[in-house]
Design a protein around this motif. Structure first.
Motif, short mmCIF file in Angstrom:
data_model
loop_
_atom_site.label_atom_id
_atom_site.label_comp_id
_atom_site.label_asym_id
_atom_site.label_seq_id
_atom_site.Cartn_x
_atom_site.Cartn_y
_atom_site.Cartn_z
N ILE A 115 -85.11 -44.60 22.69
CA ILE A 115 -84.51 -45.71 21.95
C ILE A 115 -83.35 -45.13 21.17
CG2 ILE A 115 -84.85 -47.52 20.23
CD1 ILE A 115 -87.91 -47.34 21.02
N LEU A 116 -82.15 -45.61 21.47
CA LEU A 116 -80.94 -45.16 20.80
C LEU A 116 -80.70 -46.04 19.58
CD1 LEU A 116 -78.39 -43.32 20.94
CD2 LEU A 116 -77.30 -45.19 22.20
N HIS A 117 -80.58 -45.41 18.41
CA HIS A 117 -80.30 -46.12 17.17
C HIS A 117 -78.82 -45.93 16.84
CE1 HIS A 117 -84.54 -46.82 15.90
NE2 HIS A 117 -84.75 -45.78 16.70
N THR A 118 -78.10 -47.05 16.73
CA THR A 118 -76.69 -47.02 16.36
C THR A 118 -76.47 -48.08 15.28
OG1 THR A 118 -76.11 -48.60 18.11
CG2 THR A 118 -75.88 -46.25 18.64
N VAL A 119 -75.23 -48.16 14.84
CA VAL A 119 -74.82 -49.19 13.88
C VAL A 119 -73.71 -49.99 14.54
CG1 VAL A 119 -73.74 -49.58 11.63
CG2 VAL A 119 -75.47 -47.79 11.91
N GLY A 120 -73.81 -51.31 14.50
CA GLY A 120 -72.80 -52.17 15.12
C GLY A 120 -71.41 -51.85 14.60
N ARG A 121 -70.47 -51.71 15.51
CA ARG A 121 -69.12 -51.31 15.10
C ARG A 121 -68.43 -52.36 14.24
NH1 ARG A 121 -68.53 -53.08 20.26
NH2 ARG A 121 -66.71 -54.35 20.79
N ARG A 122 -68.73 -53.61 14.46
CA ARG A 122 -68.11 -54.67 13.65
C ARG A 122 -69.07 -55.19 12.59
NH1 ARG A 122 -65.58 -57.42 18.85
NH2 ARG A 122 -67.77 -57.86 19.12
N SER A 123 -70.33 -55.37 12.95
CA SER A 123 -71.28 -55.98 12.03
C SER A 123 -71.83 -55.01 10.99
CB SER A 123 -72.46 -56.57 12.81
OG SER A 123 -73.25 -55.51 13.35
N GLY A 124 -71.90 -53.73 11.36
CA GLY A 124 -72.52 -52.75 10.47
C GLY A 124 -74.04 -52.83 10.47
N GLN A 125 -74.60 -53.68 11.34
CA GLN A 125 -76.04 -53.88 11.42
C GLN A 125 -76.68 -52.82 12.32
OE1 GLN A 125 -77.76 -56.33 9.65
NE2 GLN A 125 -75.73 -56.41 8.72
N PRO A 126 -77.92 -52.41 12.01
CA PRO A 126 -78.61 -51.44 12.86
C PRO A 126 -78.89 -52.04 14.24
CG PRO A 126 -79.97 -52.04 10.95
CD PRO A 126 -78.70 -52.81 10.86
N ARG A 127 -78.76 -51.22 15.26
CA ARG A 127 -79.00 -51.64 16.64
C ARG A 127 -79.97 -50.65 17.30
NH1 ARG A 127 -77.33 -56.29 15.55
NH2 ARG A 127 -75.10 -56.72 15.55
N GLU A 128 -80.82 -51.16 18.17
CA GLU A 128 -81.74 -50.33 18.96
C GLU A 128 -81.54 -50.66 20.43
OE1 GLU A 128 -85.66 -51.26 17.55
OE2 GLU A 128 -85.46 -49.92 15.84
N THR A 129 -81.32 -49.62 21.22
CA THR A 129 -81.08 -49.83 22.64
C THR A 129 -81.95 -48.88 23.45
OG1 THR A 129 -78.76 -50.32 22.12
CG2 THR A 129 -79.31 -49.87 24.43
N PRO A 130 -82.81 -49.41 24.33
CA PRO A 130 -83.55 -48.53 25.23
C PRO A 130 -82.59 -48.02 26.31
CG PRO A 130 -84.07 -50.82 25.70
CD PRO A 130 -83.14 -50.82 24.53
N LEU A 170 -71.67 -46.22 19.12
CA LEU A 170 -71.81 -44.77 18.96
C LEU A 170 -70.46 -44.12 18.65
CD1 LEU A 170 -73.90 -42.46 21.13
CD2 LEU A 170 -71.46 -42.10 21.18
N THR A 171 -69.41 -44.58 19.32
CA THR A 171 -68.06 -44.05 19.11
C THR A 171 -67.53 -44.43 17.73
OG1 THR A 171 -67.65 -44.15 21.48
CG2 THR A 171 -65.73 -43.99 20.06
N ALA A 172 -67.82 -45.64 17.28
CA ALA A 172 -67.33 -46.11 15.98
C ALA A 172 -68.03 -45.43 14.81
CB ALA A 172 -67.50 -47.62 15.88
N HIS A 173 -69.31 -45.12 14.97
CA HIS A 173 -70.10 -44.54 13.87
C HIS A 173 -70.92 -43.33 14.39
CE1 HIS A 173 -69.17 -48.00 11.36
NE2 HIS A 173 -69.53 -48.78 12.37
N PRO A 174 -70.26 -42.26 14.81
CA PRO A 174 -71.00 -41.12 15.37
C PRO A 174 -71.91 -40.42 14.36
CG PRO A 174 -68.69 -40.55 15.07
CD PRO A 174 -68.82 -42.01 14.78
N ASP A 175 -71.63 -40.59 13.09
CA ASP A 175 -72.43 -39.96 12.05
C ASP A 175 -73.71 -40.74 11.73
OD1 ASP A 175 -70.68 -41.98 11.12
OD2 ASP A 175 -70.96 -41.31 9.05
N ARG A 176 -73.89 -41.89 12.38
CA ARG A 176 -75.05 -42.74 12.10
C ARG A 176 -75.87 -43.00 13.37
NH1 ARG A 176 -73.07 -47.59 8.47
NH2 ARG A 176 -75.30 -47.80 8.15
N VAL A 177 -75.94 -42.01 14.23
CA VAL A 177 -76.67 -42.14 15.49
C VAL A 177 -77.98 -41.35 15.40
CG1 VAL A 177 -76.59 -41.68 17.98
CG2 VAL A 177 -74.51 -42.37 16.77
N ALA A 178 -79.04 -41.94 15.95
CA ALA A 178 -80.34 -41.27 16.03
C ALA A 178 -81.00 -41.70 17.33
CB ALA A 178 -81.21 -41.64 14.83
N ILE A 179 -81.99 -40.94 17.74
CA ILE A 179 -82.79 -41.32 18.90
C ILE A 179 -84.25 -41.34 18.50
CG2 ILE A 179 -81.17 -40.50 20.63
CD1 ILE A 179 -82.95 -37.98 20.93
N GLU A 180 -85.00 -42.16 19.19
CA GLU A 180 -86.44 -42.25 18.99
C GLU A 180 -87.11 -41.89 20.30
OE1 GLU A 180 -89.59 -45.78 17.87
OE2 GLU A 180 -87.50 -45.98 17.22
#
Length: 151
Positions: A45-60, A89-99
């Protein structure tokens, strides 16, 4: 007399976007319940932050091992464009995590691979899953390959 007002229409692809989101939610739940293996591929599960919304996102997403503590991702996006997770991921590379099942959430640093590094990683990916080479041949663009390492 006929009604000449323009009809309100949903943007093209809104049904498929809704469907994709529903599938992602179900797949994320499945990974958390049963582990990260599906159709012969390892999933995380890839954890990112929306590039426009700033909201947390989870993507399998499927991943490929690159050594002991590195993960490769392919931004295929169905062939025609980079997927939303790649833009985030490109917009916020410092806020990426994986589960990962059994390992919890790991903050990571993404790096887009190019040249010889990408070629080596691409061979790892297509050796593990030849279907990616087939998808790539059908696409008019080169799929980005991203290497994630623990932060």
């Amino acid at each position: 007399m006929s009604d000449q007002r323009p009809r309100k229409r949903k943007p093209t692809g809104s049904l498929s976007l809704w469907f994709q989101r529903r599938v992602n939610i179900r797949t994320t739940r499945r990974i958390r319940r049963k582990g990260g293996r599906w159709m012969g591929m390892d999933l995380l599960i890839l954890h990112t932050v929306g590039r426009r919304s700033g909201q947390p996102r989870e993507t399998p997403i499927s991943w490929f091992a690159d050594g002991e503590d590195a993960w490769l991702l392919v931004a295929s996006g169905g062939g025609n464009r980079n997927p939303d997770w790649h833009h985030n991921l490109t917009a916020h590379p410092d806020r990426v995590a994986i589960e990962l099942p059994g390992r919890g959430t790991i903050p990571v640093t993404p790096r887009h691979l190019e040249g010889a590094d990408r070629d080596r990683a691409w061979r790892l990916v297509t050796t593990a899953q030849p279907r990616y080479a087939k998808y790539q041949r059908k696409s008019g663009r080169v799929y980005p390959v991203i290497r994630l390492t623990p932060r």
